[in-house]
Motif scaffolding. Structure first.
Motif, mmCIF file in Angstrom:
data_model
loop_
_atom_site.group_PDB
_atom_site.id
_atom_site.type_symbol
_atom_site.label_atom_id
_atom_site.label_comp_id
_atom_site.label_asym_id
_atom_site.label_seq_id
_atom_site.Cartn_x
_atom_site.Cartn_y
_atom_site.Cartn_z
ATOM 1 N N MET A 34 0.840 -1.201 0.000
ATOM 2 C CA MET A 34 0.000 0.000 0.000
ATOM 3 C C MET A 34 0.874 1.249 0.000
ATOM 4 O O MET A 34 2.000 1.233 0.517
ATOM 5 C CB MET A 34 -0.914 0.017 1.238
ATOM 6 N N ARG A 35 0.352 2.314 -0.561
ATOM 7 C CA ARG A 35 1.100 3.560 -0.675
ATOM 8 C C ARG A 35 0.251 4.755 -0.281
ATOM 9 O O ARG A 35 -0.969 4.725 -0.418
ATOM 10 C CB ARG A 35 1.580 3.763 -2.121
ATOM 11 N N TRP A 36 0.911 5.807 0.164
ATOM 12 C CA TRP A 36 0.321 7.131 0.319
ATOM 13 C C TRP A 36 0.992 8.065 -0.682
ATOM 14 O O TRP A 36 2.221 8.021 -0.862
ATOM 15 C CB TRP A 36 0.519 7.682 1.723
ATOM 16 N N TYR A 37 0.192 8.920 -1.287
ATOM 17 C CA TYR A 37 0.663 9.985 -2.160
ATOM 18 C C TYR A 37 0.030 11.295 -1.675
ATOM 19 O O TYR A 37 -0.921 11.282 -0.885
ATOM 20 C CB TYR A 37 0.228 9.740 -3.612
ATOM 21 N N ARG A 38 0.547 12.392 -2.194
ATOM 22 C CA ARG A 38 -0.063 13.690 -1.913
ATOM 23 C C ARG A 38 0.047 14.589 -3.135
ATOM 24 O O ARG A 38 0.926 14.409 -3.976
ATOM 25 C CB ARG A 38 0.567 14.361 -0.693
ATOM 26 N N GLN A 39 -0.869 15.554 -3.200
ATOM 27 C CA GLN A 39 -0.857 16.507 -4.298
ATOM 28 C C GLN A 39 -1.150 17.894 -3.755
ATOM 29 O O GLN A 39 -2.249 18.140 -3.218
ATOM 30 C CB GLN A 39 -1.869 16.125 -5.369
ATOM 31 N N ALA A 40 -0.179 18.758 -3.891
ATOM 32 C CA ALA A 40 -0.334 20.153 -3.467
ATOM 33 C C ALA A 40 -0.903 20.961 -4.633
ATOM 34 O O ALA A 40 -0.752 20.570 -5.797
ATOM 35 C CB ALA A 40 1.012 20.716 -3.035
ATOM 36 N N PRO A 41 -1.528 22.099 -4.348
ATOM 37 C CA PRO A 41 -2.101 22.921 -5.421
ATOM 38 C C PRO A 41 -1.055 23.284 -6.462
ATOM 39 O O PRO A 41 0.046 23.746 -6.122
ATOM 40 C CB PRO A 41 -2.594 24.161 -4.673
ATOM 41 N N GLY A 42 -1.384 23.045 -7.728
ATOM 42 C CA GLY A 42 -0.500 23.416 -8.814
ATOM 43 C C GLY A 42 0.679 22.492 -9.019
ATOM 44 O O GLY A 42 1.551 22.775 -9.847
ATOM 45 N N LYS A 43 0.721 21.397 -8.257
ATOM 46 C CA LYS A 43 1.839 20.466 -8.378
ATOM 47 C C LYS A 43 1.351 19.086 -8.773
ATOM 48 O O LYS A 43 0.171 18.760 -8.621
ATOM 49 C CB LYS A 43 2.608 20.396 -7.062
ATOM 50 N N GLU A 44 2.281 18.255 -9.221
ATOM 51 C CA GLU A 44 1.938 16.885 -9.554
ATOM 52 C C GLU A 44 1.820 16.037 -8.276
ATOM 53 O O GLU A 44 2.414 16.362 -7.246
ATOM 54 C CB GLU A 44 3.012 16.288 -10.469
ATOM 55 N N ARG A 45 1.063 14.964 -8.412
ATOM 56 C CA ARG A 45 0.940 14.035 -7.291
ATOM 57 C C ARG A 45 2.308 13.411 -7.031
ATOM 58 O O ARG A 45 3.007 13.017 -7.966
ATOM 59 C CB ARG A 45 -0.088 12.954 -7.622
ATOM 60 N N GLU A 46 2.677 13.302 -5.740
ATOM 61 C CA GLU A 46 3.986 12.757 -5.411
ATOM 62 C C GLU A 46 3.870 11.651 -4.375
ATOM 63 O O GLU A 46 2.980 11.665 -3.505
ATOM 64 C CB GLU A 46 4.925 13.862 -4.893
ATOM 65 N N TYR A 47 4.791 10.744 -4.450
ATOM 66 C CA TYR A 47 4.885 9.621 -3.519
ATOM 67 C C TYR A 47 5.251 10.131 -2.128
ATOM 68 O O TYR A 47 6.115 11.000 -1.982
ATOM 69 C CB TYR A 47 5.943 8.650 -4.036
ATOM 70 N N VAL A 48 4.623 9.536 -1.103
ATOM 71 C CA VAL A 48 4.924 9.898 0.276
ATOM 72 C C VAL A 48 5.513 8.711 1.029
ATOM 73 O O VAL A 48 6.571 8.822 1.643
ATOM 74 C CB VAL A 48 3.660 10.390 1.007
ATOM 75 N N ALA A 49 4.816 7.571 0.989
ATOM 76 C CA ALA A 49 5.247 6.426 1.790
ATOM 77 C C ALA A 49 4.616 5.164 1.248
ATOM 78 O O ALA A 49 3.600 5.201 0.540
ATOM 79 C CB ALA A 49 4.858 6.619 3.248
ATOM 80 N N SER A 50 5.209 4.027 1.601
ATOM 81 C CA SER A 50 4.667 2.734 1.218
ATOM 82 C C SER A 50 4.969 1.716 2.310
ATOM 83 O O SER A 50 5.859 1.929 3.146
ATOM 84 C CB SER A 50 5.239 2.274 -0.117
ATOM 85 N N ILE A 51 4.235 0.621 2.275
ATOM 86 C CA ILE A 51 4.413 -0.412 3.300
ATOM 87 C C ILE A 51 4.152 -1.776 2.690
ATOM 88 O O ILE A 51 3.272 -1.941 1.836
ATOM 89 C CB ILE A 51 3.487 -0.146 4.507
ATOM 90 N N THR A 52 4.937 -2.760 3.116
ATOM 91 C CA THR A 52 4.767 -4.118 2.626
ATOM 92 C C THR A 52 3.463 -4.726 3.139
ATOM 93 O O THR A 52 2.865 -4.222 4.084
ATOM 94 C CB THR A 52 5.949 -4.982 3.058
ATOM 95 N N SER A 53 3.054 -5.818 2.520
ATOM 96 C CA SER A 53 1.755 -6.416 2.832
ATOM 97 C C SER A 53 1.650 -6.870 4.287
ATOM 98 O O SER A 53 0.573 -6.813 4.888
ATOM 99 C CB SER A 53 1.461 -7.593 1.898
ATOM 100 N N ASP A 54 2.779 -7.288 4.867
ATOM 101 C CA ASP A 54 2.752 -7.743 6.257
ATOM 102 C C ASP A 54 3.087 -6.630 7.241
ATOM 103 O O ASP A 54 3.130 -6.852 8.451
ATOM 104 C CB ASP A 54 3.694 -8.918 6.462
#
Length: 115
Positions: A34-54
């Motif tokens: 699973m992953r988290w991303y974020r998108q600030a105004p006027g910017k592209e969506r960017e990767y924040v964090a990820s975690i393995t299935s376990d």
């Protein structure tokens, strides 16, 4: 059907904390990275964090390393993002992401860091 629902966003002062949640339905989250991303105004969506299935290993973007912690509860079918020492530049809409047979996104939750 597959759904991801984020919650926990809000307005917080610099240096404050928030805990985001992403509740999954329609599939068993325990099988997937699973992953988290974020998108600030006027910017592209960017990767924040990820975690393995376990939940044994999490990775972070350099911009949040040491301040954010991603975790998961496979019984609740939910992933979390604990955000500490928040900065104004963390202001964005935060999305969780799961790649199953397709790429799934939640609707996002707004995080605003401002005094």
């Amino acid at each position: 059907q597959v759904q991801l629902v984020e919650s926990g966003g809000g307005l917080v002062q610099p240096g404050g904390s928030l805990r985001l949640s992403c509740a999954a339905s329609g599939f068993s989250l325990s099988r997937y990275f699973m992953r988290w991303y974020r998108q600030a105004p006027g910017k592209e969506r960017e990767y924040v964090a990820s975690i393995t299935s376990d939940g044994g290993r999490a990775n972070y973007a350099d911009s949040v390393k040491g301040r954010f912690t991603m975790s998961r509860d496979n019984v609740q079918n939910t992933v979390f993002l604990q955000m500490d020492s928040l900065k104004p530049e963390d202001t964005a809409v935060y999305y969780c992401n799961a790649v199953l047979t397709s790429n799934y996104w939640g609707q996002g939750t707004q995080v605003t860091v401002s005094s």
